[in-house]
Design a protein around this motif. Structure first.
Motif, PDB file in Angstrom:
ATOM      1  N   GLU A 159       7.642  -5.891  -1.312  1.00 36.49           N
ATOM      2  CA  GLU A 159       8.837  -6.556  -0.764  1.00 36.49           C
ATOM      3  C   GLU A 159       8.433  -7.536   0.339  1.00 36.49           C
ATOM      4  OE1 GLU A 159       8.826  -3.260  -1.266  1.00 36.49           O
ATOM      5  OE2 GLU A 159      10.536  -2.815  -2.560  1.00 36.49           O
ATOM      6  N   TYR A 160       7.452  -7.116   1.147  1.00 33.93           N
ATOM      7  CA  TYR A 160       7.025  -7.997   2.239  1.00 33.93           C
ATOM      8  C   TYR A 160       6.392  -9.274   1.713  1.00 33.93           C
ATOM      9  CZ  TYR A 160       8.107  -6.713   6.869  1.00 33.93           C
ATOM     10  OH  TYR A 160       8.792  -6.554   8.030  1.00 33.93           O
ATOM     11  N   PHE A 161       5.571  -9.114   0.658  1.00 40.23           N
ATOM     12  CA  PHE A 161       4.959 -10.306   0.050  1.00 40.23           C
ATOM     13  C   PHE A 161       6.065 -11.228  -0.471  1.00 40.23           C
ATOM     14  CE2 PHE A 161       3.973 -12.229  -4.084  1.00 40.23           C
ATOM     15  CZ  PHE A 161       3.048 -13.176  -3.671  1.00 40.23           C
ATOM     16  N   ALA A 162       7.042 -10.637  -1.170  1.00 42.55           N
ATOM     17  CA  ALA A 162       8.127 -11.439  -1.751  1.00 42.55           C
ATOM     18  C   ALA A 162       8.960 -12.101  -0.650  1.00 42.55           C
ATOM     19  CB  ALA A 162       9.002 -10.565  -2.636  1.00 42.55           C
ATOM     20  N   LEU A 163       9.152 -11.387   0.449  1.00 38.75           N
ATOM     21  CA  LEU A 163       9.934 -11.930   1.568  1.00 38.75           C
ATOM     22  C   LEU A 163       9.238 -13.151   2.174  1.00 38.75           C
ATOM     23  CD1 LEU A 163      12.458 -11.342   3.339  1.00 38.75           C
ATOM     24  CD2 LEU A 163      10.953 -10.103   4.868  1.00 38.75           C
ATOM     25  N   ALA A 164       7.921 -13.037   2.364  1.00 35.55           N
ATOM     26  CA  ALA A 164       7.164 -14.173   2.904  1.00 35.55           C
ATOM     27  C   ALA A 164       7.242 -15.353   1.934  1.00 35.55           C
ATOM     28  CB  ALA A 164       5.712 -13.770   3.139  1.00 35.55           C
ATOM     29  N   SER A 195      10.505  -3.333  -8.782  1.00 40.32           N
ATOM     30  CA  SER A 195      11.349  -3.032  -7.618  1.00 40.32           C
ATOM     31  C   SER A 195      12.487  -4.056  -7.557  1.00 40.32           C
ATOM     32  CB  SER A 195      10.510  -3.090  -6.339  1.00 40.32           C
ATOM     33  OG  SER A 195      11.310  -3.499  -5.256  1.00 40.32           O
ATOM     34  N   PRO A 196      13.762  -3.580  -7.546  1.00 40.35           N
ATOM     35  CA  PRO A 196      14.890  -4.528  -7.567  1.00 40.35           C
ATOM     36  C   PRO A 196      14.847  -5.516  -6.406  1.00 40.35           C
ATOM     37  CG  PRO A 196      15.655  -2.257  -7.757  1.00 40.35           C
ATOM     38  CD  PRO A 196      14.205  -2.190  -7.515  1.00 40.35           C
ATOM     39  N   MET A 197      14.486  -5.020  -5.216  1.00 46.53           N
ATOM     40  CA  MET A 197      14.455  -5.902  -4.049  1.00 46.53           C
ATOM     41  C   MET A 197      13.412  -7.008  -4.225  1.00 46.53           C
ATOM     42  SD  MET A 197      15.571  -6.813  -1.222  1.00 46.53           S
ATOM     43  CE  MET A 197      16.604  -5.646  -0.408  1.00 46.53           C
ATOM     44  N   THR A 198      12.224  -6.624  -4.737  1.00 49.18           N
ATOM     45  CA  THR A 198      11.168  -7.621  -4.950  1.00 49.18           C
ATOM     46  C   THR A 198      11.625  -8.649  -5.983  1.00 49.18           C
ATOM     47  OG1 THR A 198       9.631  -5.806  -4.597  1.00 49.18           O
ATOM     48  CG2 THR A 198       8.679  -7.855  -5.378  1.00 49.18           C
ATOM     49  N   VAL A 199      12.262  -8.167  -7.043  1.00 53.93           N
ATOM     50  CA  VAL A 199      12.717  -9.086  -8.103  1.00 53.93           C
ATOM     51  C   VAL A 199      13.725 -10.081  -7.528  1.00 53.93           C
ATOM     52  CG1 VAL A 199      13.987  -9.237 -10.289  1.00 53.93           C
ATOM     53  CG2 VAL A 199      12.267  -7.464  -9.972  1.00 53.93           C
TER      54      VAL A 199
END
Lengths: 166, 498
Positions: free
Chosen positions: B144-149, B466-470
Motif C-alpha cells: 500500500e505504501y509503494f502504491a501511495l507513493a 489487496s483492494p487498497m493497493t489496487v
C-alpha cells in the motif's frame, strides 16, 4: 503546410537564440535515451540477489530504466507528431545568450574556486560579476550589493549560526 | 489530541520560535512580492539558515515563509497587475481593476483578511483530517505504501504544467537520481561512478538549491535589468466597512474549504485552488457581471483559496509523508536535514513537530495580517528591487548554503550542476516538481516495493490482490492517462479549427 515547416529548426541572432520546441524535444530525448540506456546497462550489471525472493540492488532500477526509456520514447514520438501536425509549433527562446553562457561559466568558476578564494572574497567577486552579467551598470549598486551581501552572510552564517565557512 | 495541541502552542513560550515565525513571515512576504520568485524558491533558500537550529524552530520558520509567500504574491498582483506567484493570477483579475478605480486599500485589506481567514479555517480542517489520516495510514503494509507513493508521484507528474508525458520523464529522472548511492538493503554501491562521495546518495539540499534557485538566476540574467514599475498610492487601508467584509463571509468560507480540499491532492496546488474557487464564486455570485471588473468577492475567493491550499498541502506531508506540492517536497528536505521523517509515525514519535505546525499556522494568522497591513507600502516597493541585485543575492546564498550543508565542496559542485540542468529542463518544459518529489520519495518507494515482494515470497500478486493497493494503483494510472487524453483532445480540436 510548407510555411510552418520553414519555421522549424533554429533562428540565431546575437541577442536571442530560438528553437522549435519539438526539435529541441527530440534532441533532449536523444540525450535522455543515452543516459537511461547506460543506467539500464549498469542496473542490469548489479549483483544478483542472494535471497531468491528479493529482486536485488538492480531490480528496481532496471524496471525504472525500462519505464523511463518507454516514456522518453513516447515524448520523442509526440515531438515527431507535433512536427508533422498542422498546429503551429511552440518556440523556445534564450534571450541574451552570451550573458547566459557567461554566467554559466561564472557559476562553474565559482564552484571550482569557492574554497580556494574563501567565502567572502568569492561572494564579493562573483556577486559583482553576476550583477554586471545581469545588466547592472550603476557603480553604487554594483559595489554596494556585493558588500552588503558579504556582510549579511558573515553575520548570519559565521556569527549567528557558527557555520565553519572557508 | 487537545493535549498534543497544547504542546504545540507551548512551543511559543520559546522566543526563538517567535523570531522564526516573524522572520519567516517577513521573508515570505518579500519573496512572494517579487514576481518570479515563489514559495518553493523561498523555502529552498531558507533551508541553509536552519542548519543547527532546533527542528521545531526551523519548521515554524519554513511554514510561516510558505504561507506568507502565498499571500505576498497578491500584493504586486493588486498594485501593478504582476502576480508575484502563479496562485495570485486570479487575484489580479479583480485586484488590479480595483487599484485602477482608486480602491487599492480596500483590495489589499480584503486580500489580507481573506488570506488570514483561509489559513485559519483550513488549519481547522488540517487538524481534523491529518490525525485520523495518519492513524489510518498506520494500517498500510509495504504494498500500500509503494502504491501511495506512486499515486503522489503520478498526480504531480500528470497535473504538472505542460505535457503529462514530460512529467513522467521528470519522475523517471528523479527516481533514477534517488537510486544513486549504497543500496539500503544490500550495501552495494549503485551508479556512484566509483566516487565514495556519492555513497550516501545525492545531497538533497544542494539539489533543491540548484534546481529551484540557481536555475532562476539564469532566467534573471536572460531578463536583464528590470524597469522600475510605478505603483499607485495606497490609501484607505482598513477603511473598508465591516459590513462589506461580513458580506464576503460565505465566499471566504466556501473558498477556504475548496482550497483546502484541492490543496490536499498532490500536484493540484494553490494555483488550481484559486482558479476553481474564483470560478465557483463567480457562478454563485449575485453579481457575476462585476467579476473581472473589480469585485471584492473575486479577490476574497482567490486569496482565501490559495492560502487554504497551504494547509491542504501540509496534510499528506504530515500524515502520510507524501508531499502535496513542490514547496512541501522541499520542506521534507528541510525536515530530513533535521533527522525527521514525515509520515504516520511522526504523530507518535515526534508529536511536537506536527502539532507545532498546526499551532504556528493559527498563531501566524494575526502576525501575518499585521505584517501585511502595516507593511503594505513597503511590500509594494519590493517589486522595484533591481533584478541584478536579486540574482546576485540568490546565487550568493545558494553557494554558501550548499557549502554549509556538508562543509565540503562536493555539494557545491552538485548544486552548480543541478542549477544548469534545471535551467535546461525548464527551457524544455520538463517540470521540476516531479523530479523533486521522486527524489524525496524514491528510497521509500523502492524499499516498500522490495519489502512487499519479500513479504509475499517474491510473488507479484501482492500488487493486485489487496483492494487498497489496487485502488491506489488505479488512481495512479488514471492520473497519468486522463490529463494526457484531455490534452490530446484539445490538440485535435485545435487542429480541426486550422
Amino acid at each position: 503546410m510548407e510555411d510552418y515547416k520553414k519555421a522549424l529548426g533554429w533562428r540565431l541572432r546575437w541577442d536571442v537564440i530560438r528553437g522549435a520546441l519539438p526539435v529541441l524535444d527530440l534532441v533532449g530525448c536523444a540525450a535522455l535515451l543515452v543516459v537511461f540506456w547506460r543506467y539500464f546497462a549498469q542496473a542490469a550489471a548489479l549483483p544478483a540477489p542472494l535471497n531468491k525472493i528479493d529482486i536485488g540492488a538492480g531490480g528496481f532500477p532496471t524496471l525504472l530504466a525500462l519505464a523511463a526509456l518507454l516514456a522518453t520514447a513516447a515524448v520523442a514520438v509526440s515531438a515527431i507528431v507535433r512536427i508533422v501536425d498542422p498546429v503551429p509549433v511552440t518556440w523556445v527562446s534564450i534571450r541574451r545568450p552570451l550573458y547566459v553562457l557567461g554566467t554559466v561559466g561564472l557559476l562553474i568558476l565559482q564552484s571550482l574556486y569557492f574554497e580556494r578564494l574563501g567565502t567572502l572574497p568569492s561572494v564579493l567577486i562573483f556577486a559583482f560579476l553576476t550583477m554586471l552579467a545581469c545588466g547592472e551598470r550603476r557603480p553604487l549598486h554594483v559595489i554596494g550589493v556585493p558588500l552588503v551581501l558579504a556582510g549579511f552572510i558573515y553575520v548570519v552564517f559565521n556569527l549567528a549560526l557558527d557555520v565553519n565557512l572557508p | 489530541m487537545l493535549e498534543s495541541l497544547a504542546v504545540g502552542f507551548s512551543a511559543f513560550g520559546d522566543p526563538m520560535v517567535w523570531f522564526a515565525l516573524v522572520f519567516g513571515a517577513l521573508a515570505g512576504y518579500l519573496i512572494g512580492a517579487i514576481p518570479g520568485l515563489g514559495p518553493s524558491l523561498g523555502v529552498a533558500l531558507l533551508i541553509p539558515f536552519t542548519y543547527g537550529m532546533d527542528p521545531v524552530v526551523s519548521i515554524v520558520g519554513l511554514v510561516a515563509l510558505y504561507a506568507a509567500a502565498e499571500y505576498g504574491g497578491a500584493i504586486t498582483a493588486i498594485l501593478i497587475n504582476s502576480p508575484g506567484t502563479a496562485a495570485a493570477v486570479a487575484t489580479s483579475w479583480d485586484g488590479y481593476p480595483l487599484t485602477q478605480q482608486g480602491r487599492t486599500g480596500e483590495a489589499l485589506t480584503v486580500s489580507i483578511l481573506s488570506s488570514g481567514a483561509g489559513i485559519f479555517i483550513s488549519t481547522l480542517f488540517l487538524i481534523i483530517t491529518a490525525v485520523p489520516l495518519s492513524e489510518f495510514a498506520l494500517r498500510f503494509g509495504p504494498g500500500e505504501y509503494f502504491a501511495l507513493a506512486l499515486v503522489g508521484l503520478s498526480l504531480v507528474a500528470g497535473l504538472s504544467e505542460g505535457s503529462p508525458l514530460k512529467g513522467t520523464v521528470a519522475m523517471g529522472i528523479g527516481l533514477a537520481l534517488a537510486t544513486i548511492g549504497l543500496d539500503v538493503q544490500t550495501g552495494v554501491p549503485r551508479f556512484t561512478m566509483g566516487n565514495p562521495e556519492f555513497f550516501e546518495g545525492l545531497p538533497l539540499v544542494p539539489v533543491l538549491l540548484g534546481l529551484y534557485a540557481l536555475s532562476e538566476v539564469l532566467f534573471m540574467i536572460e531578463d536583464g535589468p528590470s524597469e522600475k514599475v510605478k505603483s499607485s498610492p495606497i490609501g484607505g487601508l482598513l477603511a473598508l466597512p465591516v459590513k462589506a467584509i461580513l458580506g464576503l463571509k460565505s465566499a471566504i468560507v466556501r473558498s477556504s474549504v475548496l482550497g483546502y480540499a484541492i490543496g490536499v491532492i498532490p500536484g493540484a496546488g494553490a494555483s488550481i485552488a484559486s482558479f476553481v474557487s474564483y470560478a465557483v464564486s463567480k457562478r454563485l455570485s449575485k453579481t457575476p457581471e462585476e467579476f473581472g471588473k473589480g469585485a471584492l468577492e473575486g479577490v476574497a475567493s482567490s486569496e482565501a483559496a490559495n492560502n487554504s491550499a497551504v494547509a491542504g498541502a501540509l496534510a499528506p506531508l504530515l500524515a502520510l509523508g507524501i508531499p502535496g506540492s513542490p514547496t512541501t517536497a522541499i520542506m521534507i528536505g528541510a525536515l530530513m536535514v533535521q533527522g525527521i521523517q514525515p509520515g504516520p509515525l511522526l504523530f507518535t514519535k515526534s508529536p511536537e513537530i506536527p502539532y507545532t505546525v498546526f499551532a504556528s499556522l493559527w498563531v501566524g494568522v494575526p502576525v501575518m495580517v499585521l505584517i501585511g497591513l502595516a507593511g503594505a507600502r513597503i511590500w509594494a516597493k519590493v517589486a522595484n528591487i533591481p533584478r541584478p541585485a536579486i540574482a546576485a543575492i540568490v546565487a550568493g546564498i545558494c553557494y554558501v548554503g550548499a557549502y554549509a550543508s556538508h562543509t565540503t565542496m562536493f555539494p557545491v559542485h552538485i548544486m552548480t550542476a543541478f542549477g544548469v540542468l534545471g535551467y535546461i529542463l525548464r527551457k524544455l518544459e520538463i517540470p521540476l516538481a516531479p523530479i523533486i518529489l521522486a527524489l524525496v520519495l524514491g528510497e521509500m518507494m523502492e524499499t516498500n516495493f522490495r519489502r512487499a515482494l519479500i513479504s509475499n515470497k517474491g510473488e507479484w500478486d501482492i500488487f493486485y490482490t489487496s483492494p487498497m493497493t489496487v485502488i491506489l494503483i488505479l488512481i495512479a494510472v488514471l492520473a497519468f492517462v486522463l490529463p494526457g487524453l484531455s490534452q490530446l483532445r484539445a490538440r485535435r480540436a485545435k487542429a480541426k479549427t486550422l
